[in-house]
Design a protein around this motif. Structure first.
Motif, PDB file in Angstrom:
ATOM      1  N   THR A  88      -1.762 -12.646  -6.920  1.00 24.98           N
ATOM      2  CA  THR A  88      -2.159 -11.786  -5.792  1.00 24.98           C
ATOM      3  C   THR A  88      -1.899 -12.512  -4.480  1.00 24.98           C
ATOM      4  OG1 THR A  88      -3.927 -10.908  -7.164  1.00 24.98           O
ATOM      5  CG2 THR A  88      -4.094 -10.487  -4.807  1.00 24.98           C
ATOM      6  N   MET A 132       0.551 -11.395  -1.424  1.00 21.36           N
ATOM      7  CA  MET A 132       0.011 -11.146  -0.082  1.00 21.36           C
ATOM      8  C   MET A 132       0.705 -12.027   0.954  1.00 21.36           C
ATOM      9  SD  MET A 132      -4.050 -10.665  -0.925  1.00 21.36           S
ATOM     10  CE  MET A 132      -4.543 -10.383   0.777  1.00 21.36           C
ATOM     11  N   LEU A 133       0.956 -13.278   0.578  1.00 24.54           N
ATOM     12  CA  LEU A 133       1.676 -14.176   1.499  1.00 24.54           C
ATOM     13  C   LEU A 133       3.055 -13.600   1.808  1.00 24.54           C
ATOM     14  CD1 LEU A 133       0.683 -17.626  -0.038  1.00 24.54           C
ATOM     15  CD2 LEU A 133       0.198 -16.893   2.314  1.00 24.54           C
ATOM     16  N   ILE A 145      -8.990  -4.116   0.975  1.00 22.93           N
ATOM     17  CA  ILE A 145      -8.334  -4.198   2.284  1.00 22.93           C
ATOM     18  C   ILE A 145      -7.407  -2.997   2.467  1.00 22.93           C
ATOM     19  CG2 ILE A 145      -6.744  -5.585   3.693  1.00 22.93           C
ATOM     20  CD1 ILE A 145      -7.826  -8.068   2.118  1.00 22.93           C
ATOM     21  N   ARG A 191      -7.632  -7.338  -2.439  1.00 15.95           N
ATOM     22  CA  ARG A 191      -6.495  -6.697  -1.779  1.00 15.95           C
ATOM     23  C   ARG A 191      -6.708  -5.183  -1.759  1.00 15.95           C
ATOM     24  NH1 ARG A 191      -0.641  -7.855  -4.168  1.00 15.95           N
ATOM     25  NH2 ARG A 191      -1.844  -7.438  -6.039  1.00 15.95           N
ATOM     26  N   LYS A 242       3.967 -10.499   1.772  1.00 12.93           N
ATOM     27  CA  LYS A 242       3.826  -9.326   2.650  1.00 12.93           C
ATOM     28  C   LYS A 242       3.565  -9.761   4.102  1.00 12.93           C
ATOM     29  CE  LYS A 242       2.434  -4.962   3.719  1.00 12.93           C
ATOM     30  NZ  LYS A 242       2.976  -3.655   3.440  1.00 12.93           N
ATOM     31  N   VAL A 243       2.763 -10.808   4.237  1.00  6.54           N
ATOM     32  CA  VAL A 243       2.473 -11.308   5.589  1.00  6.54           C
ATOM     33  C   VAL A 243       3.734 -11.962   6.184  1.00  6.54           C
ATOM     34  CG1 VAL A 243       1.122 -13.027   6.868  1.00  6.54           C
ATOM     35  CG2 VAL A 243       0.001 -11.548   5.201  1.00  6.54           C
ATOM     36  N   MET A 301       0.860  -1.193   0.000  1.00  2.29           N
ATOM     37  CA  MET A 301       0.000   0.000   0.000  1.00  2.29           C
ATOM     38  C   MET A 301       0.895   1.242   0.000  1.00  2.29           C
ATOM     39  SD  MET A 301      -2.847   1.066   2.812  1.00  2.29           S
ATOM     40  CE  MET A 301      -1.717   0.992   4.192  1.00  2.29           C
ATOM     41  N   LEU A 328      -0.408 -20.122   8.617  1.00  3.58           N
ATOM     42  CA  LEU A 328      -1.375 -19.297   9.350  1.00  3.58           C
ATOM     43  C   LEU A 328      -2.375 -20.163  10.118  1.00  3.58           C
ATOM     44  CD1 LEU A 328      -2.040 -16.574   6.631  1.00  3.58           C
ATOM     45  CD2 LEU A 328      -0.500 -16.426   8.603  1.00  3.58           C
ATOM     46  N   ASN A 352      -4.749 -11.648   7.964  1.00  3.21           N
ATOM     47  CA  ASN A 352      -3.348 -11.448   8.356  1.00  3.21           C
ATOM     48  C   ASN A 352      -2.694 -10.332   7.556  1.00  3.21           C
ATOM     49  OD1 ASN A 352      -2.246 -13.575  10.466  1.00  3.21           O
ATOM     50  ND2 ASN A 352      -3.890 -14.529   9.297  1.00  3.21           N
ATOM     51  N   TYR A 353      -3.151 -10.160   6.333  1.00  7.20           N
ATOM     52  CA  TYR A 353      -2.656  -9.054   5.501  1.00  7.20           C
ATOM     53  C   TYR A 353      -3.110  -7.720   6.095  1.00  7.20           C
ATOM     54  CZ  TYR A 353      -1.596  -6.541   1.148  1.00  7.20           C
ATOM     55  OH  TYR A 353      -1.078  -5.677   0.218  1.00  7.20           O
ATOM     56  N   LEU A 392      -5.901 -15.405   5.081  1.00  8.94           N
ATOM     57  CA  LEU A 392      -4.825 -14.593   4.486  1.00  8.94           C
ATOM     58  C   LEU A 392      -5.211 -13.114   4.513  1.00  8.94           C
ATOM     59  CD1 LEU A 392      -2.159 -14.256   2.946  1.00  8.94           C
ATOM     60  CD2 LEU A 392      -3.382 -14.810   0.827  1.00  8.94           C
ATOM     61  N   ASN A 393      -6.432 -12.816   4.123  1.00  7.76           N
ATOM     62  CA  ASN A 393      -6.885 -11.411   4.119  1.00  7.76           C
ATOM     63  C   ASN A 393      -6.752 -10.796   5.508  1.00  7.76           C
ATOM     64  OD1 ASN A 393      -7.552 -11.620   1.439  1.00  7.76           O
ATOM     65  ND2 ASN A 393      -9.772 -11.504   1.731  1.00  7.76           N
ATOM     66  N   ASN A 431      -9.242 -12.477  -4.304  1.00  7.80           N
ATOM     67  CA  ASN A 431      -7.839 -12.789  -4.047  1.00  7.80           C
ATOM     68  C   ASN A 431      -7.495 -14.255  -4.317  1.00  7.80           C
ATOM     69  OD1 ASN A 431      -7.463 -10.144  -3.388  1.00  7.80           O
ATOM     70  ND2 ASN A 431      -7.640 -10.455  -1.185  1.00  7.80           N
ATOM     71  N   LYS A 460      -1.102  -6.719   9.158  1.00  7.83           N
ATOM     72  CA  LYS A 460       0.177  -6.059   8.853  1.00  7.83           C
ATOM     73  C   LYS A 460      -0.031  -4.563   8.647  1.00  7.83           C
ATOM     74  CE  LYS A 460       3.415  -9.165   8.634  1.00  7.83           C
ATOM     75  NZ  LYS A 460       4.275  -9.156   9.783  1.00  7.83           N
ATOM     76  N   LEU A 461      -1.072  -4.235   7.881  1.00  8.45           N
ATOM     77  CA  LEU A 461      -1.308  -2.830   7.557  1.00  8.45           C
ATOM     78  C   LEU A 461      -1.763  -2.049   8.784  1.00  8.45           C
ATOM     79  CD1 LEU A 461      -3.208  -3.236   4.145  1.00  8.45           C
ATOM     80  CD2 LEU A 461      -0.746  -2.985   4.524  1.00  8.45           C
ATOM     81  N   VAL A 477      -0.237 -20.505   3.212  1.00  5.49           N
ATOM     82  CA  VAL A 477      -1.342 -20.255   4.141  1.00  5.49           C
ATOM     83  C   VAL A 477      -1.291 -21.233   5.311  1.00  5.49           C
ATOM     84  CG1 VAL A 477      -3.855 -20.218   4.354  1.00  5.49           C
ATOM     85  CG2 VAL A 477      -2.803 -19.331   2.313  1.00  5.49           C
TER      86      VAL A 477
END
Lengths: 519, 467
Positions: free
Chosen positions: B19, B23-24, A460, A457, B26-27, A1, B35, A378-379, A375-376, B14, A382-383, B32
């Protein structure tokens, strides 16, 4: 972002729409109704004479008189003053699992073979909907690991109420109904997990969190006795933490003879990943209007599908859908049943949508739903943790599945801006107000986003950017946030009036009367 | 073997593999699976779910599901005389248009600041409904007529501090299953059934008198009753209840109230019922929409379990807004186990339909539809009573439903209905199990959707079937 993500310059539609009753014009008609044919009228005479004199309505109801386009326009305008999931980003509405409700499913629900079915039609004429109910039952048996399903509960709350009724019936059947008078829940389980057992007469024992935010196992041990009827617990709990000792909780409750129910109103993160039955639970429920995509309807109609293991199947409400060879039927002959919890069979049109949704995804698709939701989340975490003033309460550094309760405590301490101020301010950016927390709000200045599988994404990132922007505003110009909303539908209302009987105005008539009296 | 191409799901943005990988990254996890580490390994499902192969494309899905639904015969296709708590009435197109607006359909909780529009609809629904039933306060809609009847009875007990309720024996056995389960282990310790007179089907006042005691919290009646009769003694029952310090609760079909006196006029303290007839499709019984309404008495309002919407002034300037949490301490959201009952998601989309319906109908529409129903149902009753062997045992006035007895035909309702079905007619609800005392009887329901031709077709078919 990127740091300078452009936020939308939103403005709500403000129609300044008067109350319906103030739009009434004497004599206007919104719709005409068929008259009885002359042959009928001559046979039975005037309608008035068919009613015993003392039972005739004297004054007509005070309904508005409006032509059709004016009615349509009034409600269309009010719809435009409502942010639905179809238009707005509902990531903030955590615990509610706001996801896309596919339009094709709405079209299916509108077919006369769904909408215009009477519940007491002969079974031979409803084989299609019974097949849908039966097959969806099979899907949910597989997803939960349980043996039997009831779709009769019309909401999550009603499902928990049904579960609590079954707990009572089970212990009564074993002659322990009087002795077992306590139900255990946890403070971060949904409030209905406490309210429903109380509604059916149980004393409720509430377990508080330990220092890590998990339900305190020592408190559980201390609460267990031969008075324990059941454990009703949400997992992961409201704050997002999965209870790592859940199996031990279940074993210990079973050890003293209690039943175990888990509230899976929101099961989005665990679909196909873990099943309530495998953790030893006797019962669980799914809110089909949450995890399974049926639209929320502005608070219903929904469905709280209740799943139970074999030893409790006999207690489920009647009727249960049966299949005999190729023919589907409704089985009322269940002598142990608790009876019924609502009229008819529940919201069949909700189950139809769920059938279509599952059949559009299959096992792989459901797996994708769960993984994307996690995943969303946890993403987004982070933000959000990079936003000044936001912290996570409990379980720092611990991985959460599909939802997290955050806190603005630091920001409030620094700026005086509260979570509720931010809730109002976010609507200025075209984002639905977030869900703070259930009561009691043990976590100060809370908010609970849940970025389900339906969000991109970009959605989010936009949501997080709005939080960052408001945080910035709070530190630079707190008044701007406190006096929000500025581009919304309305400005701040007098909330104190809601507390006092003499100031509450629940109807138009009372409103007019109080205004006329100058109150 | 070539690797299977991953599916990109239209409902899951997603699910695009690139994508997801970004995203993975970045996390900060490889996959997954990492997680999912909070779930103990032994509790994980180690195999894919066993579900049928999906229909990934929308046209295939649509065809598959509508194919199953086509096995149903709707009340649009067949001629239906079923009622018994779920009613076929005309649903105006404007109603369907409004409730299918995405803003209403897909909203949930919201706040006054984001969703003022739907709270205004709620306020308007409550204003119209309470006026229709002759009460002054109601909350968010509830589930259905039976569970809201259960709430009305429990409220009687909470308000009076007494433990018994009186319920007429004509209440449907299936409704009683809901009410009994709701009252077990509650403030209501006993439900006493009040006799109805075999000649009229109306409540036997002497039995009400005999059963009223110092423990009676409330007397509940239905108007019209499950068997269709218009109860004319509401005022007397109210007086008896009140003289005994008990409350008077009435379950009502709101569709009748354009022509029938509202329960508020004959002394009701609490009114409950189901607004499905007011613009909601039957949906195989999924169209139910309960309500409980009371007078503007603080102690009574305080016992209502659902959310209450109060209109409110703005802190600055002209206009109005809404408070959704009036008297929040009643609610399970706030009070958990100390709440009056549980509350939560109910049937708000249907109360939205009710609001649109009542706005379209207006006072004249409600009166006219009531008149049409009265005339058509009385005509139907006359027509059927004229068939040899068919009796209509209760002479009492009725609204949309009436009992038809087939004892003298020597045929069971079940056989008669099966024969009607072959003629594409759904005969009335078979009462022979629910009310064995009535013999082979059925409950017939007629509404404004029936034409004289339809009613004659029914009479003709019955004649054939019985002969």
């Amino acid at each position: 972002m990127s740091e300078d993500m452009k936020l939308r310059n939103y403005h709500a539609q403000v129609w300044d729409e008067p109350l319906l009753m103030d739009k009434s014009v004497k004599g206007q008609r919104g719709i005409l109704v068929p008259e009885a044919e002359p042959g009928i009228r001559s046979e039975v005479g005037k309608a008035e004479d068919l009613i015993p004199a003392n039972m005739r309505r004297k004054a007509p109801p005070d309904l508005p008189e409006m032509a059709q386009p004016q009615v349509l326009r009034h409600f269309t305008r009010l719809s435009q003053m409502t942010m639905g999931n179809d238009a707005s980003n509902d990531i903030g509405v955590g615990t509610c699992t706001m996801k896309y409700s596919p339009k094709v499913n709405e079209a299916l629900c509108g077919l006369p073979q769904m909408a215009d079915l009477h519940p007491y039609q002969d079974e031979s004429t409803v084989q299609g909907i019974l097949e849908i109910l039966y097959k969806t039952r099979d899907f949910l048996r597989e997803i939960s690991g349980m043996d039997e399903i009831s779709f009769q509960p019309a909401s999550g709350g009603q499902a928990v109420y049904t579960a609590a009724s079954i707990v009572r019936a089970y212990h009564e059947a074993r002659g322990e109904g009087t002795k077992r008078d306590q139900v255990i829940t946890t403070i971060f389980s949904h409030p209905v997990d406490a309210a429903c057992p109380a509604t059916v007469g149980y004393e409720v024992v509430t377990i508080m969190p330990d220092k890590d935010g998990y339900p305190d196992i020592e408190a559980l041990k201390a609460s267990l006795s031969d008075r324990t009827a059941a454990l009703l617990i949400t997992n992961p709990e409201d704050i997002g933490l999965y209870n790592p000792r859940i199996e031990e909780f279940v074993k210990r409750v079973h050890g003293v003879g209690g039943l175990c129910f888990t509230d899976q109103a929101n099961a989005n993160g665990v679909l196909g990943k873990a099943r309530a039955a495998d953790a030893g639970f006797d019962m669980c429920h799914f809110n089909l209007h949450k995890t399974f995509s049926s639209p929320h309807g502005g608070m219903g109609p929904g469905c709280g599908a209740l799943a139970v293991k074999e030893h409790l199947a006999g207690f489920l409400p009647v009727p249960v859908v049966k299949k005999d060879g190729k023919r589907y039927s409704l089985d009322y002959d269940r002598p142990e049943s608790i009876g019924k919890v609502r009229d008819f069979y529940g919201n069949a049109q909700v189950v139809l949508r769920v059938y279509a949704w599952i059949m559009s995804l299959g096992a792989e698709g459901l797996n994708q739903v769960a993984e994307t939701a996690v995943l969303n989340n946890n993403y987004l975490e982070k933000l959000l943790l990079a936003v000044p003033g936001i912290t996570e309460s409990y379980g720092e550094g611990k991985i959460r599945l599909d939802q997290i309760r955050y806190s603005w405590e630091k920001l409030t301490a620094d700026t005086g801006v509260t979570s509720e101020d931010i809730e109002r301010r976010m609507t200025d950016y075209g984002i639905q107000a977030y869900w703070t927390s259930h009561h009691p709000q043990l976590i100060p200045e809370p908010f609970t986003p849940e970025p389900t599988d339906s969000y991109s994404r970009e959605d989010i990132e936009e949501w997080a950017a709005v939080m960052r922007q408001i945080s910035k505003e709070a530190y630079e110009d707190p008044e701007k946030v406190k006096s929000a909303p500025h581009r919304g539908i309305t400005t701040a209302v007098d909330e104190s009036a809601a507390l006092l009987h003499e100031k509450c105005m629940f109807t138009y008539k009372k409103y007019k009367r109080m205004k006329a009296e100058g109150k | 073997m070539p690797k299977k191409k991953p599916v990109v799901y239209p409902y899951i943005p997603n699910s695009v593999p690139e994508t997801r990988s970004e995203m993975l990254a970045k996390v900060g996890v490889k996959g997954v699976e990492e997680l999912y580490s909070p779930i103990p390994k032994n509790l994980r499902l180690k195999r894919p779910l066993k579900l049928p192969k999906p229909f990934l494309s929308e046209p295939e899905l649509q065809r598959h599901v509508s194919g199953i639904l086509k096995k149903n015969k709707s009340c649009e296709e067949f001629l239906s005389f079923l009622g018994a708590g779920c009613y076929q009435h005309y649903v105006p197109s404007v109603v369907d248009t409004i409730i299918n607006r995405g803003e209403f359909l897909t909203a949930y909780y919201g706040s006054n600041y984001s969703d003022m529009g739907r709270f205004q609809v709620m306020f308007e629904y409550v204003s119209m409904l309470t006026d229709l039933v002759g009460m002054e306060v109601a909350g968010f809609p509830m589930f259905d007529g039976s569970s809201s009847g259960g709430t009305a009875l429990r409220m009687c007990a909470r308000i009076t501090g007494r433990t018994e309720v009186l319920v007429p024996e004509t209440v449907s056995p299936l409704r009683m299953k809901v009410i009994e389960n709701y009252c077990r282990h509650s403030e209501v310790k006993a439900i006493r059934r009040v006799a109805c007179r075999p000649d009229t089907g109306l409540i036997d006042l002497s039995d009400v008198k005999a059963k009223l005691t110092a423990d009676t919290a409330g007397v509940y009646i239905e108007n019209p009753s499950y068997l269709g009769m218009i109860e004319t003694q509401g005022g007397e029952i109210a007086d008896l209840a009140h003289a005994n310090g008990s409350l008077f609760a009435v379950g009502v079909n709101p569709m009748s109230l354009g022509v029938l006196a509202p329960p508020g006029d004959y002394g009701a303290d609490i009114v409950s019922g189901d607004t499905q007839p007011l613009g909601v499709h039957m949906n195989y019984g999924g169209g139910t929409c309960g309500f409980v309404a009371v007078r503007d008495v603080e102690e009574h309002i305080a016992e209502l379990p659902p959310l209450l919407t109060s209109i409110a002034d703005l802190e600055e300037g002209e206009g109005f807004g809404f408070n959704l949490f009036a008297w929040a301490e009643r609610l399970s959201y706030a009070a958990r186990e100390n709440a009056k009952e549980y509350t939560g998601t109910s049937t708000v989309l249907w109360s939205t339909a009710n609001a649109v319906y009542l706005a379209l109908m207006g006072p004249r529409g409600m009166k006219e539809v009531g008149e049409t129903i009265l005339q058509k149902s009385h005509y139907a009753k006359k027509l059927l009573a004229g068939i040899p062997g068919v009796k209509t045992p209760f002479p009492s006035a009725h609204f949309n439903e009436f009992v038809v007895n087939f004892d003298d035909t020597g045929k069971t309702v079940s056989r008669i209905n099966a024969a009607l079905l072959k003629r594409k007619i759904f005969g009335g609800r078979d009462l022979s199990d629910e009310f064995p005392d009535l013999g082979q009887s059925a409950l017939y329901c007629v509404s404004e959707v029936h034409t004289q031709k339809d009613l004659k077709r029914l009479a003709r078919a019955l004649k054939e079937v019985i002969a």
